[in-house]
Scaffold this motif. Structure first.
Motif, PDB file in Angstrom:
ATOM      1  N   MET A  50       0.804  -1.207   0.000  1.00 25.42           N
ATOM      2  CA  MET A  50       0.000   0.000   0.000  1.00 25.42           C
ATOM      3  C   MET A  50       0.844   1.267   0.000  1.00 25.42           C
ATOM      4  O   MET A  50       0.479   2.281  -0.592  1.00 25.42           O
ATOM      5  CB  MET A  50      -0.940  -0.006   1.211  1.00 25.42           C
ATOM      6  N   LEU A  51       1.993   1.245   0.668  1.00 26.02           N
ATOM      7  CA  LEU A  51       2.863   2.425   0.691  1.00 26.02           C
ATOM      8  C   LEU A  51       3.367   2.749  -0.712  1.00 26.02           C
ATOM      9  O   LEU A  51       3.367   3.909  -1.135  1.00 26.02           O
ATOM     10  CB  LEU A  51       4.027   2.191   1.651  1.00 26.02           C
ATOM     11  N   GLY A 101       5.933  -4.717  -3.208  1.00 22.43           N
ATOM     12  CA  GLY A 101       5.998  -3.309  -3.582  1.00 22.43           C
ATOM     13  C   GLY A 101       5.826  -3.102  -5.068  1.00 22.43           C
ATOM     14  O   GLY A 101       5.144  -2.170  -5.515  1.00 22.43           O
ATOM     15  N   MET A 102       6.396  -3.980  -5.892  1.00 18.19           N
ATOM     16  CA  MET A 102       6.259  -3.864  -7.343  1.00 18.19           C
ATOM     17  C   MET A 102       4.830  -4.137  -7.797  1.00 18.19           C
ATOM     18  O   MET A 102       4.360  -3.557  -8.775  1.00 18.19           O
ATOM     19  CB  MET A 102       7.232  -4.815  -8.033  1.00 18.19           C
ATOM     20  N   ILE A 103       4.121  -5.010  -7.090  1.00 20.81           N
ATOM     21  CA  ILE A 103       2.695  -5.182  -7.389  1.00 20.81           C
ATOM     22  C   ILE A 103       1.970  -3.855  -7.166  1.00 20.81           C
ATOM     23  O   ILE A 103       1.082  -3.472  -7.935  1.00 20.81           O
ATOM     24  CB  ILE A 103       2.079  -6.292  -6.510  1.00 20.81           C
ATOM     25  N   GLY A 104       2.367  -3.116  -6.142  1.00 23.26           N
ATOM     26  CA  GLY A 104       1.781  -1.808  -5.877  1.00 23.26           C
ATOM     27  C   GLY A 104       2.001  -0.828  -7.012  1.00 23.26           C
ATOM     28  O   GLY A 104       1.116  -0.015  -7.323  1.00 23.26           O
ATOM     29  N   VAL A 105       3.166  -0.873  -7.660  1.00 20.66           N
ATOM     30  CA  VAL A 105       3.429   0.003  -8.812  1.00 20.66           C
ATOM     31  C   VAL A 105       2.430  -0.281  -9.930  1.00 20.66           C
ATOM     32  O   VAL A 105       1.801   0.629 -10.476  1.00 20.66           O
ATOM     33  CB  VAL A 105       4.877  -0.205  -9.322  1.00 20.66           C
ATOM     34  N   ILE A 346      -4.647   9.431  -0.542  1.00 17.62           N
ATOM     35  CA  ILE A 346      -5.279   9.713   0.750  1.00 17.62           C
ATOM     36  C   ILE A 346      -5.870   8.454   1.367  1.00 17.62           C
ATOM     37  O   ILE A 346      -5.662   8.170   2.556  1.00 17.62           O
ATOM     38  CB  ILE A 346      -6.363  10.804   0.590  1.00 17.62           C
ATOM     39  N   ILE A 347      -6.621   7.676   0.576  1.00 19.93           N
ATOM     40  CA  ILE A 347      -7.314   6.534   1.174  1.00 19.93           C
ATOM     41  C   ILE A 347      -6.344   5.456   1.648  1.00 19.93           C
ATOM     42  O   ILE A 347      -6.621   4.754   2.627  1.00 19.93           O
ATOM     43  CB  ILE A 347      -8.362   5.916   0.212  1.00 19.93           C
ATOM     44  N   HIS A 348      -5.197   5.360   0.988  1.00 20.07           N
ATOM     45  CA  HIS A 348      -4.251   4.340   1.429  1.00 20.07           C
ATOM     46  C   HIS A 348      -3.294   4.863   2.495  1.00 20.07           C
ATOM     47  O   HIS A 348      -2.906   4.123   3.399  1.00 20.07           O
ATOM     48  CB  HIS A 348      -3.510   3.770   0.231  1.00 20.07           C
ATOM     49  N   ALA A 349      -2.929   6.160   2.408  1.00 27.31           N
ATOM     50  CA  ALA A 349      -2.085   6.737   3.462  1.00 27.31           C
ATOM     51  C   ALA A 349      -2.797   6.696   4.809  1.00 27.31           C
ATOM     52  O   ALA A 349      -2.182   6.416   5.850  1.00 27.31           O
ATOM     53  CB  ALA A 349      -1.708   8.170   3.110  1.00 27.31           C
ATOM     54  N   LEU A 350      -4.100   6.981   4.796  1.00 30.71           N
ATOM     55  CA  LEU A 350      -4.879   6.995   6.044  1.00 30.71           C
ATOM     56  C   LEU A 350      -5.680   5.713   6.244  1.00 30.71           C
ATOM     57  O   LEU A 350      -6.358   5.568   7.263  1.00 30.71           O
ATOM     58  CB  LEU A 350      -5.837   8.197   6.033  1.00 30.71           C
TER      59      LEU A 350
END
Length: 400
Positions: A50-51, A101-105, A346-350
Motif C-alpha cells: 500500500m505504501l 511493492g512492485m505489485i503496488g506500482v 489519501i485513502i491508502h495513506a490513512l
C-alpha cells in the motif's frame, strides 16, 4: 470502442487486480510457519504494497492525464502480473517485501486511470451503477484470491498460489494495449492539459477532499479485515487455512457483490429526489457497519458470527459506486486521473497502508478480536467526513 466492450476489458483487469492483491492474505499462516514471522511482519507485507501503491499514484495520474491512458493501463497490468509471478520465487522475507511493492506500482497505475476512463463513457444518470458494476470486481476478485490462495496454498504451497494468480494478467495487459483507445486525448485542447499545480487546486476542493477522507475510513476497515479475517477464522472458529479462505472468500463475494450493486443502484435512484444521494448512501452504509461487527465478535456461535460479519461486509461495500461517482462529479474532466490519484494516496495513506500492521500490533497486545473491533470504529469519523462532503457540495455540471 463501444462502452460495453470497454467495460468488460476493464472489469476483467480489475478482477485480477484484486486476485493478485489478496492471494497473499489467505496464505499468511503458511508464510508465518515457513519464514518464522510474527503478526507485525505479516501486516508489514500488506502495508509495503500500500505504501508503494499510494506514493506512485500521483505520478502516474499526472503523466496519464497528459498522454494516452490505454498505454498506462496495459503496461500497469503487465507490471503487477510479473511481480505476482516473482513472489513465487522469493527467497525470503526481504525479497517478498520487494515484489509486493512492485505489485503496488502496477496496480496503482491501473486503478488511478480505470474508473475515470470508464466513467467518461456513461451519462451521469447511469454512472454510479456502471462504476458499481465495475466495482463488483473488488469482492469477486478478493473472494477468488482467498479461495484460490487457500486451496492452492493448502495443497501445493504458497509459491504455487502466487504463480497461478499471476499468469492471466499478462494476457489481459496485452489486450488492453491493443484494444483500448483514449478518446479524450483525441479532443483535448492544449489549454486543458493539466499541470502539477492542479494537485493543489484539488486539495482546495472541499467536497472532493472530504469524500476522499470518508473513503479513507472505509478503506481502513476493508484493508484491515481483508488482511486479518482469514486468520481470525483460523484462530477463533477452528477452520484450517483452506476452509478459512473459502468461507471468507464466499462472504466477500456474496455480501460484497450485493452491497456494491445495491449501493450503485440506490444512489442512481435517489438522484431523482436529492442531489446529495451519493452522500446519503455512503453515510448510512457506514452507520450500519458497527452493530453487526460487534455482535459477530461477541457471539460464541460460528454461524451467527458469519451472518453478522456478512452484514458488515454488505455495508462496507454499499459506498463503492457512490464514492466513485461523487469523485467524478466533484472534479473536472481534464484532471480526473490526477483526482483519482489524490484519492488513492489519501485513502491508502490513512487507510489500508496503516490498518493491517496496526491490527497486527493490536493483536499482539490485546488479541485479534479486540484489534478487529477497533478497526471497525473507523466508521465513526467516516460518517463525519461524509456529512462535511455533503455540506460543501458544489452543484456543478461536469462535461461527462
Amino acid at each position: 470502442m463501444n462502452a460495453k466492450k470497454l467495460f468488460w476489458i476493464l472489469f476483467l483487469l480489475n478482477l485480477f487486480n484484486y486476485i493478485d492483491r489478496q492471494v497473499l492474505y489467505s496464505v499468511f499462516p503458511l508464510l508465518q510457519a515457513e519464514l518464522h514471522l510474527d503478526d507485525v511482519h505479516l501486516g508489514a507485507l500488506a502495508s509495503a504494497f500500500m505504501l508503494v501503491y499510494m506514493c506512485y499514484a500521483p505520478f502516474v495520474g499526472y503523466f496519464a492525464d497528459r498522454t494516452p491512458r490505454q498505454k498506462w493501463i496495459g503496461a500497469s497490468a503487465l507490471i503487477w502480473s510479473a511481480a505476482t509471478l516473482a513472489c513465487s520465487a522469493a527467497k525470503g522475507y526481504i525479497s517478498l517485501l520487494f515484489t509486493r511493492g512492485m505489485i503496488g506500482v502496477g496496480e496503482a497505475g491501473f486503478t488511478t486511470l480505470a474508473q475515470p476512463f470508464l466513467a467518461e463513457h456513461f451519462p451521469k444518470a447511469k454512472r454510479a451503477t456502471a462504476l458499481a458494476c465495475f466495482g463488483l470486481a473488488l469482492p469477486a476478485g478478493s473472494a477468488l484470491g482467498y479461495l484460490l490462495g487457500g486451496l492452492i496454498g493448502q495443497h501445493w504451497g504458497w509459491r504455487a498460489a502466487f504463480m497461478l494468480a499471476g499468469v492471466p494478467g499478462v494476457f489481459l495487459g496485452l489486450l488492453a494495449l491493443t484494444q483500448l483507445q483514449d478518446n479524450r486525448r483525441l479532443s483535448q485542447k492544449p489549454a486543458e492539459i493539466p499541470h502539477f499545480k492542479d494537485y493543489l487546486a484539488l486539495l482546495k476542493n472541499k467536497p472532493f477532499l472530504f469524500i476522499c477522507l470518508a473513503h479513507a475510513m472505509i478503506t481502513f476497515i476493508i484493508g484491515g479485515l481483508s488482511a486479518w479475517m482469514p486468520t481470525y477464522l483460523h484462530r477463533y472458529l477452528q477452520m484450517d487455512v483452506a476452509k478459512a479462505g473459502v468461507i471468507f472468500g464466499a462472504l466477500v463475494v456474496v455480501c460484497g457483490a450485493a452491497g456494491t450493486y445495491l449501493g450503485g443502484k440506490s444512489a442512481d435512484k435517489l438522484l431523482n429526489f436529492s442531489p446529495k444521494a451519493y452522500f446519503w448512501v455512503i453515510g448510512l452504509a457506514l452507520a450500519g457497519v458497527l452493530t453487526p461487527a460487534w455482535i459477530g465478535i461477541q457471539t460464541q456461535s460460528a454461524a451467527w458470527a458469519l451472518v453478522c460479519f456478512g452484514l458488515s461486509i454488505i455495508c462496507l461495500f454499499l459506498p463503492t459506486g457512490p464514492v466513485a461517482a461523487a469523485l467524478v462529479s466533484a472534479t473536472r474532466a481534464p484532471v480526473r486521473s490526477m483526482a483519482f490519484a489524490v484519492n488513492i494516496f489519501i485513502i491508502h495513506a490513512l487507510g489500508d497502508a496503516l490498518s493491517p500492521v496496526l491490527i497486527g500490533q493490536a493483536s499482539d497486545e490485546w488479541g485479534l478480536k479486540a484489534a478487529v473491533l477497533l478497526c471497525c470504529l473507523a466508521a465513526v469519523p467516516g460518517i463525519l467526513f461524509t456529512w462535511f462532503a455533503a455540506s460543501y457540495e458544489r452543484r456543478e455540471t461536469n462535461p461527462f
